[in-house]
Scaffold this active site. Structure first.
Site, mmCIF file in Angstrom:
data_model
loop_
_atom_site.group_PDB
_atom_site.id
_atom_site.type_symbol
_atom_site.label_atom_id
_atom_site.label_comp_id
_atom_site.label_asym_id
_atom_site.label_seq_id
_atom_site.Cartn_x
_atom_site.Cartn_y
_atom_site.Cartn_z
ATOM 1 N N ARG A 54 -20.917 -97.408 133.795
ATOM 2 C CA ARG A 54 -21.262 -96.888 132.539
ATOM 3 C C ARG A 54 -22.725 -97.098 132.563
ATOM 4 O O ARG A 54 -23.144 -96.443 131.451
ATOM 5 C CB ARG A 54 -20.453 -97.775 131.644
ATOM 6 N N ARG A 111 -24.737 -96.862 102.478
ATOM 7 C CA ARG A 111 -24.739 -95.860 103.632
ATOM 8 C C ARG A 111 -24.595 -94.641 102.796
ATOM 9 O O ARG A 111 -24.582 -93.489 103.797
ATOM 10 C CB ARG A 111 -23.803 -96.463 104.812
ATOM 11 N N GLU A 145 -13.206 -102.374 119.625
ATOM 12 C CA GLU A 145 -13.661 -101.263 119.966
ATOM 13 C C GLU A 145 -13.051 -100.892 121.557
ATOM 14 O O GLU A 145 -12.785 -102.035 122.190
ATOM 15 C CB GLU A 145 -15.049 -101.550 120.162
ATOM 16 N N GLN A 191 -25.120 -99.566 113.938
ATOM 17 C CA GLN A 191 -25.417 -99.983 112.537
ATOM 18 C C GLN A 191 -24.209 -100.321 111.781
ATOM 19 O O GLN A 191 -24.351 -101.543 110.918
ATOM 20 C CB GLN A 191 -25.860 -98.756 111.928
#
Length: 231
Positions: free
Chosen positions: A166, A194, A94, A77
């Site tokens: 994974r 949010r 990331e 999100q």
């Protein structure tokens, strides 16, 4: 580094900041070749005017770099605030299980944290479920995760590449780690959306942490963008 723990094993930390409230005032005043060296009441009024009237560009001259550790359902999100953003100063990096096999950690709601299917699907979730009912689903989720981790580790042991092994890991509750750098405007945009009442509860907890950390660095600008902005 200031860090706020969120949602069990998760957290939001702030690593770096470019600028302060003066940065916004100076960016706006460059049109008149003016500059302030210390924040004044006049500067604060200017910042609030910029936020209220939707003059956004001065808020893009300041930025914040966060490290976030959150379940994948939150990360995906959050990611749209980069790819779908017109606030041009955004970056995202990331951790990747193509290269690392860090500890497998998963978000598991407690028995009293499960929520019902809402009457209005746009609200995301409804009232809390009975704890006895939630206990069953917590146990089922733990069993599901344990089986996935077992298969993941077995695949690695048998020589399967991490980027394929994974696939066995249950995805949405798995914690992932990333750096997010956003302009002050972009950070405020995420906070406004949010922390709203119809945002997912788990994401609201992260957004409140971002708000606290950002407010510490840009008290005037964050207050103005959240309470007087809205664009």
């Amino acid at each position: 580094m200031k860090k706020i723990n969120v949602l069990g094993n998760g957290y939001v930390a702030i690593h770096d900041v470019m600028g302060d409230d003066r940065t916004i005032a100076n960016a706006a005043r460059v049109s008149f070749d003016k500059r302030t060296e210390s924040l004044t009441e006049r500067d604060e009024r200017l910042i609030r005017f910029l936020a209220r009237e939707g003059h956004d560009s001065p808020f893009r001259h300041a930025s914040l770099q966060f490290e976030i550790y959150a379940p994948l359902m939150i990360a995906r999100q959050w990611w749209k605030y980069c790819v779908g953003s017109d606030h041009t100063m955004d970056a995202w990096n990331e951790s990747s299980r193509r290269y690392i096999t860090e500890n497998e950690e998963f978000y598991v709601p407690k028995a009293d944290e499960w929520r019902s299917y809402p009457d209005d699907v746009k609200q995301g979730s409804g009232e809390p479920l009975d704890e006895d009912y939630g206990f069953v689903w917590t146990e089922d989720l733990i069993d599901y995760i344990d089986k996935g981790v077992e298969l993941y580790e077995a695949a690695l042991h048998d020589g399967i590449a991490p980027e394929q092994a994974r696939l066995f890991l249950p995805a949405y509750g798995m914690y992932v780690r990333w750096y997010w750098t956003g302009s002050l405007q972009s950070v405020a945009h995420l906070i406004r959306q949010r922390t709203a009442g119809d945002a997912q509860h788990e994401f609201r907890e992260y957004a409140e942490a971002v708000k606290e950390l950002a407010y510490d660095k840009f008290p005037v600008s964050i207050d103005a963008l959240i309470n007087e902005g809205g664009r």
